[in-house]
Design an enzyme around this catalytic site. Structure first.
Site, PDB file in Angstrom:
ATOM      1  N   ASP A  83     -34.453  51.206  19.623  1.00 49.36           N
ATOM      2  CA  ASP A  83     -34.390  52.159  18.505  1.00 49.36           C
ATOM      3  C   ASP A  83     -33.128  53.024  18.554  1.00 49.36           C
ATOM      4  O   ASP A  83     -33.219  54.271  18.510  1.00 49.36           O
ATOM      5  CB  ASP A  83     -35.620  53.085  18.523  1.00 49.36           C
ATOM      6  CG  ASP A  83     -36.932  52.324  18.623  1.00 49.36           C
ATOM      7  OD1 ASP A  83     -37.021  51.233  18.046  1.00 49.36           O
ATOM      8  OD2 ASP A  83     -37.862  52.825  19.287  1.00 49.36           O
ATOM      9  N   GLU A 129     -40.696  50.605   8.528  1.00 48.08           N
ATOM     10  CA  GLU A 129     -40.554  51.777   9.409  1.00 48.08           C
ATOM     11  C   GLU A 129     -39.071  52.025   9.657  1.00 48.08           C
ATOM     12  O   GLU A 129     -38.218  51.541   8.924  1.00 48.08           O
ATOM     13  CB  GLU A 129     -41.335  51.579  10.708  1.00 48.08           C
ATOM     14  CG  GLU A 129     -41.033  50.290  11.447  1.00 48.08           C
ATOM     15  CD  GLU A 129     -41.868  50.119  12.714  1.00 48.08           C
ATOM     16  OE1 GLU A 129     -42.707  50.973  13.027  1.00 48.08           O
ATOM     17  OE2 GLU A 129     -41.657  49.113  13.413  1.00 48.08           O
TER      18      GLU A 129
HETATM   19  O1  FUB Z   1     -40.128  51.933  19.731  1.00 48.21           O
HETATM   20  C1  FUB Z   1     -41.417  52.072  19.184  1.00 48.21           C
HETATM   21  C2  FUB Z   1     -41.419  51.676  17.733  1.00 48.21           C
HETATM   22  O2  FUB Z   1     -41.046  50.317  17.589  1.00 48.21           O
HETATM   23  C3  FUB Z   1     -40.410  52.421  16.911  1.00 48.21           C
HETATM   24  O3  FUB Z   1     -40.765  53.717  16.639  1.00 48.21           O
HETATM   25  C4  FUB Z   1     -40.331  51.507  15.747  1.00 48.21           C
HETATM   26  O4  FUB Z   1     -39.257  51.768  14.896  1.00 48.21           O
HETATM   27  C5  FUB Z   1     -40.246  50.165  16.439  1.00 48.21           C
HETATM   28  O5  FUB Z   1     -38.943  49.866  16.854  1.00 48.21           O
END
Ligand code: FUB
Length: 449
Positions: free
Chosen positions: A36, A210
């Protein structure tokens, strides 16, 4: 040593005393799992604020799931050498965070009025198990900390993956996700909302969305996000002429990873007149996609402002000094037949990879090696070959003249072989290594002296 290289050497030693320096291509951080990536240009440097994946076990987290207890920050002035400034925020030092939740997911950081604001999601103390993500802020005078966490999460924000954008009129916006993407204005204090959260409409209605990351270029607002269109996430974007929309879905920036890594997560910056995308895959953990690693590639736009699709590379970005260990397993091109890449030690993937040349005429190319003023006159190769053989070096292209032939002795141990290379050119060139004779030669790295 010239005065300037002596000065750089002394600085390097001084910095090393306080922080860990990594020199890497893709993935760029190779001594821990990172995911991320939120990259930011602060002053002359790029700062990188990733999630920090660790492996859950009986004592920590939920086995088989994401497990994160803290955040590190990294910086670089060439996108190749990364300094790890250490932990800036952890689940143990934020008053509102459940310190047994290992839920410190994708963060972001932004500068305003002399302060650096670090935004991060985590499960709150009073939340139901496996639910209750809130977004908090920690504040610092420097991009690398120390960061002081606020005592409460931001009121009105429930979700993950915060991203902050400050427009030219100084209005700040907070984006986050909760299955879909939301936005709200931030007050100038950067820790309170200044408008009701608003769902961003017109994005794909099916499949998880997301990881919002918004940037502006030539008056266009690009909202980028991972989306599950098929089975795993790919990176897509929508554009608008206003930071709160309405947005129009415009294209795919990066397809799903062939590795099968279920998540991806991006940030996009312009640095020294070149655009870059930071993203992640599971290169250092091919069998478990919740232990991820950050990568960088260059990003380009079409004339009309649309984004050209990025094909993830192993080579990554930046120029590699010929005197450094050139990890040719992070190649920019390779002959398909008779070549392969494997971990040096499959039980310790942080040790990196080796390239294997098995067919005569097999080759591997590593672009942009800086030979400086042309003062190099020998090459070191770390290689292993049970039957021995000969490799050849070329500059620029595999059809270019051979600049050196290196005899790899037969043996069962890694050897560092030193060979004189007279008349090496100055400047920046592609380096090609090809197999002349031999049935299997493994190469860890090459450097020039
Ligand atoms: O790293 C945990 C979660 O996985 C993140 O918050 C999302 O964006 C995905 O990458």
């Amino acid at each position: 040593m010239t005065n300037s290289s002596r000065y750089r050497f002394i600085i390097l030693i001084f910095v090393s005393a306080f922080a860990n320096i990594m020199i890497a291509q893709n993935p760029i951080i190779t001594d821990q799992f990172t995911a991320d990536p939120s990259a930011r240009v602060f002053g002359e440097k790029v700062y990188l604020y990733p999630s920090h994946d660790i492996l859950a076990n009986e004592e920590r987290g939920r086995i088989g799931w994401f497990c994160m207890e803290d955040y590190h920050v990294f910086s670089s002035d060439n996108l190749t050498d990364w300094i790890d400034h250490g932990v800036i925020v952890s689940q143990y030092n934020v008053p509102w965070v459940n310190s047994a939740s290992y839920s410190m997911w994708a963060p972001d950081c932004i500068y305003r009025n002399g302060k650096y604001y670090f935004y991060f999601p985590a499960r709150a103390k009073d939340a139901e198990p496996r639910k209750g993500f809130r977004v908090g802020v920690a504040v610092s005078d420097e991009p690398y900390g120390p960061f002081k966490p606020e005592s409460e999460p931001i009121k009105g924000v429930f979700g993950i993956d915060p991203n902050v954008f400050i427009d030219e009129d100084k209005q700040a916006y907070l984006y986050w996700s909760a299955g879909k993407i939301f936005v709200a204005k931030l007050k100038e204090n950067m820790v309170e909302l200044d408008s009701e959260p608003m769902l961003i409409e017109n994005l794909p209605s099916e499949g998880l969305i997301e990881g919002p990351y918004l940037f502006k270029r030539n008056g266009i607002y690009y909202l980028t996000y991972p989306h599950v269109e098929n089975e795993t996430e790919r990176l897509e974007y929508a554009v608008a002429d206003n930071p709160m929309g309405p947005f129009e879905v415009t294209g795919v920036i990066m397809d799903e990873s062939p590795s099968g890594c279920w998540t991806n997560h991006q940030s996009i910056i312009e640095y020294n007149n070149q655009w870059y995308i930071f993203y992640h895959d599971n290169d250092l953990s091919p069998d478990f996609d919740k232990n991820r690693s950050i990568k960088i590639d260059s990003l380009f736009f079409h004339e009309d402002g649309t984004i050209k699709k990025v094909i993830p590379s192993l080579r990554g970005v930046g120029v590699t000094d010929a005197s450094r260990k050139i990890q040719i397993d992070r190649y920019s091109n390779i002959r398909d037949e008779g070549t392969s890449v494997e971990f040096l030690d499959a039980m310790d993937t942080f040790g990196g990879w080796k390239v294997i040349l098995e067919d005569e005429n097999s080759w591997v190319k590593y672009n942009s090696v800086d030979f400086g003023a042309g003062n190099f006159n020998s090459v070191h190769v770390k290689a292993l070959s049970s039957e021995g053989g000969i490799i050849q070096l070329h500059l620029n292209d595999v059809s270019s003249p051979v600049i050196s032939e290196i005899k790899i002795p037969a043996g069962n141990d890694w050897e560092i072989i030193n060979t004189i290379v007279p008349g090496l050119k100055s400047g920046t060139h592609n380096l090609i290594v090809s197999l002349k004779t031999g049935s299997r030669i493994e190469i860890d790295w090459i450097n020039f002296n």
